[in-house]
Design an enzyme around this catalytic site. Structure first.
Site, PDB file in Angstrom:
ATOM      1  N   THR A  35       0.717  -0.816  -0.347  1.00 16.59           N
ATOM      2  CA  THR A  35      -0.036   0.291   0.020  1.00 16.59           C
ATOM      3  C   THR A  35       0.993   1.295   0.447  1.00 16.59           C
ATOM      4  OG1 THR A  35       0.041  -0.197   1.832  1.00 16.59           O
ATOM      5  CG2 THR A  35      -1.528  -1.021   1.071  1.00 16.59           C
ATOM      6  N   ASP A  58      -2.220  -9.977  -0.671  1.00 17.60           N
ATOM      7  CA  ASP A  58      -2.825  -9.535   0.069  1.00 17.60           C
ATOM      8  C   ASP A  58      -2.572 -10.195   1.298  1.00 17.60           C
ATOM      9  OD1 ASP A  58      -4.962  -8.648   2.112  1.00 17.60           O
ATOM     10  OD2 ASP A  58      -5.585  -7.673   0.019  1.00 17.60           O
ATOM     11  N   THR A 133      -1.528  -2.848  19.538  1.00 16.70           N
ATOM     12  CA  THR A 133      -1.599  -1.953  19.685  1.00 16.70           C
ATOM     13  C   THR A 133      -2.054  -1.439  21.281  1.00 16.70           C
ATOM     14  OG1 THR A 133      -1.510   1.005  19.557  1.00 16.70           O
ATOM     15  CG2 THR A 133      -3.273  -1.111  18.070  1.00 16.70           C
ATOM     16  N   ASP A 134      -1.184  -0.253  21.460  1.00 15.05           N
ATOM     17  CA  ASP A 134      -1.818  -0.120  22.297  1.00 15.05           C
ATOM     18  C   ASP A 134      -3.259   0.209  22.970  1.00 15.05           C
ATOM     19  OD1 ASP A 134      -0.900   2.483  21.835  1.00 15.05           O
ATOM     20  OD2 ASP A 134       0.488   3.210  23.494  1.00 15.05           O
ATOM     21  N   GLU A 135      -3.544   1.344  21.179  1.00 14.69           N
ATOM     22  CA  GLU A 135      -4.699   2.314  21.380  1.00 14.69           C
ATOM     23  C   GLU A 135      -5.809   1.555  21.655  1.00 14.69           C
ATOM     24  OE1 GLU A 135      -4.636   4.764  18.263  1.00 14.69           O
ATOM     25  OE2 GLU A 135      -2.391   5.108  18.281  1.00 14.69           O
ATOM     26  N   TYR A 159      -9.244   3.107  13.594  1.00 17.33           N
ATOM     27  CA  TYR A 159      -8.950   2.701  13.602  1.00 17.33           C
ATOM     28  C   TYR A 159      -7.757   1.496  14.880  1.00 17.33           C
ATOM     29  CZ  TYR A 159      -3.659   1.027  14.505  1.00 17.33           C
ATOM     30  OH  TYR A 159      -1.983   0.634  14.754  1.00 17.33           O
ATOM     31  N   SER A 160      -7.887   2.046  15.821  1.00 14.33           N
ATOM     32  CA  SER A 160      -8.482   0.964  17.442  1.00 14.33           C
ATOM     33  C   SER A 160      -9.218   0.686  17.670  1.00 14.33           C
ATOM     34  CB  SER A 160      -7.903   2.365  18.452  1.00 14.33           C
ATOM     35  OG  SER A 160      -9.119   2.286  18.917  1.00 14.33           O
ATOM     36  N   LYS A 163      -8.049  -2.803  15.310  1.00  7.08           N
ATOM     37  CA  LYS A 163      -7.123  -3.692  15.791  1.00  7.08           C
ATOM     38  C   LYS A 163      -8.044  -4.206  16.597  1.00  7.08           C
ATOM     39  CE  LYS A 163      -3.460  -3.239  15.054  1.00  7.08           C
ATOM     40  NZ  LYS A 163      -2.609  -4.234  14.279  1.00  7.08           N
ATOM     41  N   TYR A 216      -1.568  19.309  16.689  1.00  7.94           N
ATOM     42  CA  TYR A 216      -2.974  19.004  17.483  1.00  7.94           C
ATOM     43  C   TYR A 216      -3.769  19.912  19.037  1.00  7.94           C
ATOM     44  CZ  TYR A 216      -2.834  16.032  13.173  1.00  7.94           C
ATOM     45  OH  TYR A 216      -2.907  14.885  12.307  1.00  7.94           O
ATOM     46  N   GLY A 293     -12.347  13.290  18.352  1.00  9.25           N
ATOM     47  CA  GLY A 293     -11.577  11.632  19.385  1.00  9.25           C
ATOM     48  C   GLY A 293     -10.355  11.604  20.078  1.00  9.25           C
TER      49      GLY A 293
HETATM   50  P1  NAD Z   1       2.821   1.021   8.530  1.00  8.46           P
HETATM   51  O1  NAD Z   1       1.274   1.251   7.329  1.00  8.46           O
HETATM   52  O2  NAD Z   1       4.067   1.552   8.375  1.00  8.46           O
HETATM   53  O3  NAD Z   1       2.688  -0.416   7.083  1.00  8.46           O
HETATM   54  C1  NAD Z   1       2.214  -1.361   7.080  1.00  8.46           C
HETATM   55  C2  NAD Z   1       2.657  -2.146   6.217  1.00  8.46           C
HETATM   56  O4  NAD Z   1       1.588  -3.477   5.711  1.00  8.46           O
HETATM   57  C3  NAD Z   1       2.973  -1.747   4.844  1.00  8.46           C
HETATM   58  O5  NAD Z   1       4.194  -2.310   4.204  1.00  8.46           O
HETATM   59  C4  NAD Z   1       1.402  -2.107   4.106  1.00  8.46           C
HETATM   60  O6  NAD Z   1       1.675  -2.668   2.920  1.00  8.46           O
HETATM   61  C5  NAD Z   1       1.596  -3.377   4.367  1.00  8.46           C
HETATM   62  N1  NAD Z   1      -0.052  -3.882   3.816  1.00  8.46           N
HETATM   63  C6  NAD Z   1      -1.146  -3.366   4.590  1.00  8.46           C
HETATM   64  N2  NAD Z   1      -1.921  -3.313   4.144  1.00  8.46           N
HETATM   65  C7  NAD Z   1      -2.223  -4.728   4.002  1.00  8.46           C
HETATM   66  C8  NAD Z   1      -2.162  -6.369   3.168  1.00  8.46           C
HETATM   67  N3  NAD Z   1      -4.385  -6.281   3.244  1.00  8.46           N
HETATM   68  N4  NAD Z   1      -1.635  -7.136   3.061  1.00  8.46           N
HETATM   69  C9  NAD Z   1      -0.379  -7.208   3.214  1.00  8.46           C
HETATM   70  N5  NAD Z   1      -0.273  -5.927   3.620  1.00  8.46           N
HETATM   71  C10 NAD Z   1      -0.353  -4.864   3.600  1.00  8.46           C
HETATM   72  O7  NAD Z   1       2.573   0.043   9.912  1.00  8.46           O
HETATM   73  P2  NAD Z   1       4.251   0.523  10.823  1.00  8.46           P
HETATM   74  O8  NAD Z   1       3.638   1.455  12.138  1.00  8.46           O
HETATM   75  O9  NAD Z   1       4.834  -0.505  10.525  1.00  8.46           O
HETATM   76  O10 NAD Z   1       2.992  -0.848  12.042  1.00  8.46           O
HETATM   77  C11 NAD Z   1       2.797  -2.029  11.724  1.00  8.46           C
HETATM   78  C12 NAD Z   1       2.145  -3.419  12.764  1.00  8.46           C
HETATM   79  O11 NAD Z   1       1.922  -2.444  14.111  1.00  8.46           O
HETATM   80  C13 NAD Z   1       0.530  -2.709  12.680  1.00  8.46           C
HETATM   81  O12 NAD Z   1      -0.336  -3.956  13.010  1.00  8.46           O
HETATM   82  C14 NAD Z   1       0.497  -1.738  13.635  1.00  8.46           C
HETATM   83  O13 NAD Z   1      -0.815  -1.438  14.147  1.00  8.46           O
HETATM   84  C15 NAD Z   1       0.888  -2.074  15.058  1.00  8.46           C
HETATM   85  N6  NAD Z   1       1.518  -0.818  15.322  1.00  8.46           N
HETATM   86  C16 NAD Z   1       2.456   0.099  15.268  1.00  8.46           C
HETATM   87  C17 NAD Z   1       2.811   0.851  16.268  1.00  8.46           C
HETATM   88  C18 NAD Z   1       2.839   2.287  15.865  1.00  8.46           C
HETATM   89  O14 NAD Z   1       3.562   3.266  16.721  1.00  8.46           O
HETATM   90  N7  NAD Z   1       3.378   2.288  14.188  1.00  8.46           N
HETATM   91  C19 NAD Z   1       2.961   0.380  17.297  1.00  8.46           C
HETATM   92  C20 NAD Z   1       1.998   0.044  17.826  1.00  8.46           C
HETATM   93  C21 NAD Z   1       1.462  -1.846  17.237  1.00  8.46           C
HETATM   94  O1  DAU Z   2      -0.062   4.033  20.110  1.00  6.27           O
HETATM   95  C1  DAU Z   2       0.386   3.504  19.088  1.00  6.27           C
HETATM   96  C2  DAU Z   2      -0.237   3.752  17.866  1.00  6.27           C
HETATM   97  O2  DAU Z   2       1.386   5.528  17.822  1.00  6.27           O
HETATM   98  C3  DAU Z   2       0.087   3.399  17.187  1.00  6.27           C
HETATM   99  O3  DAU Z   2      -1.053   1.888  16.998  1.00  6.27           O
HETATM  100  C4  DAU Z   2      -0.590   3.556  15.848  1.00  6.27           C
HETATM  101  O4  DAU Z   2      -0.120   2.582  14.346  1.00  6.27           O
HETATM  102  C5  DAU Z   2       0.137   5.124  15.037  1.00  6.27           C
HETATM  103  O5  DAU Z   2       0.641   5.287  14.239  1.00  6.27           O
HETATM  104  C6  DAU Z   2       0.712   5.540  16.490  1.00  6.27           C
HETATM  105  O6  DAU Z   2      -1.179   6.156  16.955  1.00  6.27           O
HETATM  106  P1  DAU Z   2      -0.536   8.107  16.895  1.00  6.27           P
HETATM  107  O7  DAU Z   2      -1.952   8.501  16.407  1.00  6.27           O
HETATM  108  O8  DAU Z   2      -0.612   7.453  18.171  1.00  6.27           O
HETATM  109  O9  DAU Z   2       0.605   8.356  15.899  1.00  6.27           O
HETATM  110  P2  DAU Z   2       0.682   9.590  15.489  1.00  6.27           P
HETATM  111  O10 DAU Z   2       2.143  10.107  15.421  1.00  6.27           O
HETATM  112  O11 DAU Z   2      -0.051   9.812  14.400  1.00  6.27           O
HETATM  113  O12 DAU Z   2       0.429  10.969  16.057  1.00  6.27           O
HETATM  114  C7  DAU Z   2       1.233  11.237  18.216  1.00  6.27           C
HETATM  115  C8  DAU Z   2       0.324  12.282  18.998  1.00  6.27           C
HETATM  116  O13 DAU Z   2       0.506  13.806  17.862  1.00  6.27           O
HETATM  117  C9  DAU Z   2      -0.770  11.657  18.624  1.00  6.27           C
HETATM  118  O14 DAU Z   2      -1.604  12.491  20.197  1.00  6.27           O
HETATM  119  C10 DAU Z   2      -1.442  13.112  18.096  1.00  6.27           C
HETATM  120  C11 DAU Z   2      -0.391  14.022  17.524  1.00  6.27           C
HETATM  121  N1  DAU Z   2       0.271  14.211  16.436  1.00  6.27           N
HETATM  122  C12 DAU Z   2      -0.441  13.998  14.858  1.00  6.27           C
HETATM  123  C13 DAU Z   2       0.097  14.097  13.929  1.00  6.27           C
HETATM  124  C14 DAU Z   2       0.242  13.157  12.633  1.00  6.27           C
HETATM  125  C15 DAU Z   2      -0.644  16.137  16.266  1.00  6.27           C
HETATM  126  O15 DAU Z   2      -0.216  16.565  17.131  1.00  6.27           O
HETATM  127  N2  DAU Z   2       0.216  16.642  15.353  1.00  6.27           N
HETATM  128  C16 DAU Z   2       0.060  15.935  13.795  1.00  6.27           C
HETATM  129  O16 DAU Z   2       0.510  16.714  12.772  1.00  6.27           O
END
Ligand code: NAD
Ligand code: DAU
Length: 353
Positions: A35, A58, A133-135, A159-160, A163, A216, A293
């Site tokens: 994606t 996928d 995720t913790d969300e 999203y949460s 998940k 935000y 939210g």
């Molecule tokens: P990301 O969005 O960077 O990567 C997601 C990957 O999944 C991409 O490479 C995308 O191409 C692939 N993908 C999406 N839909 C797909 C499908 N239907 N089939 C196969 N591949 C698909 O996400 P990330 O930040 O690397 O997160 C990875 C995992 O960890 C997720 O499950 C997310 O919920 C979880 N997670 C993320 C965080 C965070 O802070 N980023 C924290 C806790 C948990």
């Molecule tokens: O807690 C784990 C989660 O952390 C993962 O499950 C998600 O995949 C990952 O995207 C992340 O979610 P958040 O919403 O916490 O991450 P994000 O980086 O989008 O935002 C972090 C915080 O910053 C959140 O309180 C929103 C705020 N924010 C975010 C963006 C993009 C801003 O204030 N300005 C911004 O432009």
């Protein structure tokens, strides 16, 4: 021996694959739909590795997953594949339902069928690890204790919620069918390959481009930040020693307000790449409309994984965030290609060859 990793071209998945192959010789089958969030450049260093088999596809394609399982007969599946950005889930939830819920369900079905055909030690040692995720636990007030694994599920964004649904499916496959599952619920990751739609890479990119740094609401929302390779080591630990059917919280013991995070980033950038006009990057901070939210606070109690598996993060925020800023400063081409969209052309070329 091999493992099947899904979503291994994304932020955490690609760090996990690189980390895994940096530590041992067990092959990785990497199934990723590519994606917008999937980027094969993250894995460019593995291009000639016989231990990395990339497959574009996928997780919701049951026939493809079944064929991959039959062909490679992995000893474990680690499921990273997901739609992961909260803001995108607010604008367009459908893809989240499709991948995170339906996709996880189809993946579980294919894995259940494969595991059902295993015997002896292959069946005993097989694992399905779901990365979550913790969300899913919802939002804490300032004085609430951190989330333990016993905290009730209260997801607040599409999203949460998606998940949470996937976590429940995984749980049900263990309880109903005996599938040997493990689930990790991790806090906010940061580090290399983080797509610049998320707070930390977005702020670094905007700062260097002279653009506003959007905060935000009042900027006092709290997140717990974990350096991505620490998440990878936690997943390895759970895969190796986690108790079947259990969930493990993973976190950095590092709660910060968004404003503190952005100030830290500005201060490091001021040192590492000072602006020519002598002003601080902090001057670019702009308060914008809040996320609908918007969860106020996440905090992870990672006692269980430490007690049972001896895992603790190796990086502090001080060490990890500087490494992260330096990685972005040293990889402007990665950022340019991601922000211009040209990484997708590169992917097409790379994938054909
Ligand atoms: P990301 O969005 O960077 O990567 C997601 C990957 O999944 C991409 O490479 C995308 O191409 C692939 N993908 C999406 N839909 C797909 C499908 N239907 N089939 C196969 N591949 C698909 O996400 P990330 O930040 O690397 O997160 C990875 C995992 O960890 C997720 O499950 C997310 O919920 C979880 N997670 C993320 C965080 C965070 O802070 N980023 C924290 C806790 C948990
Ligand atoms: O807690 C784990 C989660 O952390 C993962 O499950 C998600 O995949 C990952 O995207 C992340 O979610 P958040 O919403 O916490 O991450 P994000 O980086 O989008 O935002 C972090 C915080 O910053 C959140 O309180 C929103 C705020 N924010 C975010 C963006 C993009 C801003 O204030 N300005 C911004 O432009």
């Amino acid at each position: 021996m091999s493992i099947l990793v899904t979503g291994g071209a994304g932020f955490i998945g690609s760090n996990f694959v690189l980390d895994w192959l940096g530590q041992n010789k067990e092959a990785v089958i990497n199934l990723d739909a590519l994606t917008y969030a999937g980027n094969l450049q993250n894995l460019a260093s593995l291009r000639n590795s016989p231990l990395h088999h990339f497959v574009q596809g996928d997780i919701g394609d049951g026939a493809l997953v079944a064929a991959l399982l039959e062909k490679h007969r992995p000893r474990a599946v680690v499921n990273f594949a997901a739609e992961s950005h909260v803001d995108r889930s607010i604008v367009g939830p459908e893809a989240f339902i499709q991948t995170n819920i339906v996709g996880t369900f189809r993946l579980l079905e294919a894995v259940r069928a494969f595991w059902g055909g295993l015997t002896g030690s292959d069946r005993e040692t097989f694992r399905f690890l779901h990365v979550s995720t913790d969300e899913v636990y919802g939002s804490l007030s300032e004085s609430d204790p951190a989330f333990t694994e016993l905290h009730r599920y209260e997801p607040n964004s599409p999203y949460s919620a998606s998940k949470a649904a996937s976590d429940h499916l995984v749980r049900s496959y263990h309880h109903t069918y005996g599938l040997p599952t493990l689930t990790t619920n991790c806090s906010n990751n940061y580090g290399p390959h983080h797509f610049p739609e998320k707070l930390i890479p977005l702020v670094i990119h905007n700062a260097l481009s002279g653009k506003p740094l959007p905060i935000y609401g009042d900027g006092r929302n709290v997140r717990d930040w974990l350096y991505v390779t620490d998440h990878c080591s936690a997943i390895r630990a759970v895969l190796a020693g986690g108790r079947l059917g259990e969930t493990y919280n993973v976190g950095g013991w590092n709660e910060m307000t968004n404003l503190e995070v952005v100030h830290t980033l500005c201060d490091i950038l001021d040192e590492e790449q000072p602006k020519t006009d002598g002003t601080s990057y902090r001057a670019q901070i702009t308060f914008v409309k809040d996320r609908p939210g918007h969860d106020r606070r996440y905090a992870i109690d990672a006692t269980k994984i430490e007690r049972e598996l001896g895992w603790r993060p190796a990086e502090t925020f001080t060490t990890g965030i500087r490494k992260t800023v330096r990685w972005y400063l040293q990889n402007p081409e990665w950022v340019r290609q991601v922000t211009s969209g040209s990484y997708r052309e590169w992917t097409a070329q790379q994938y054909q060859s």
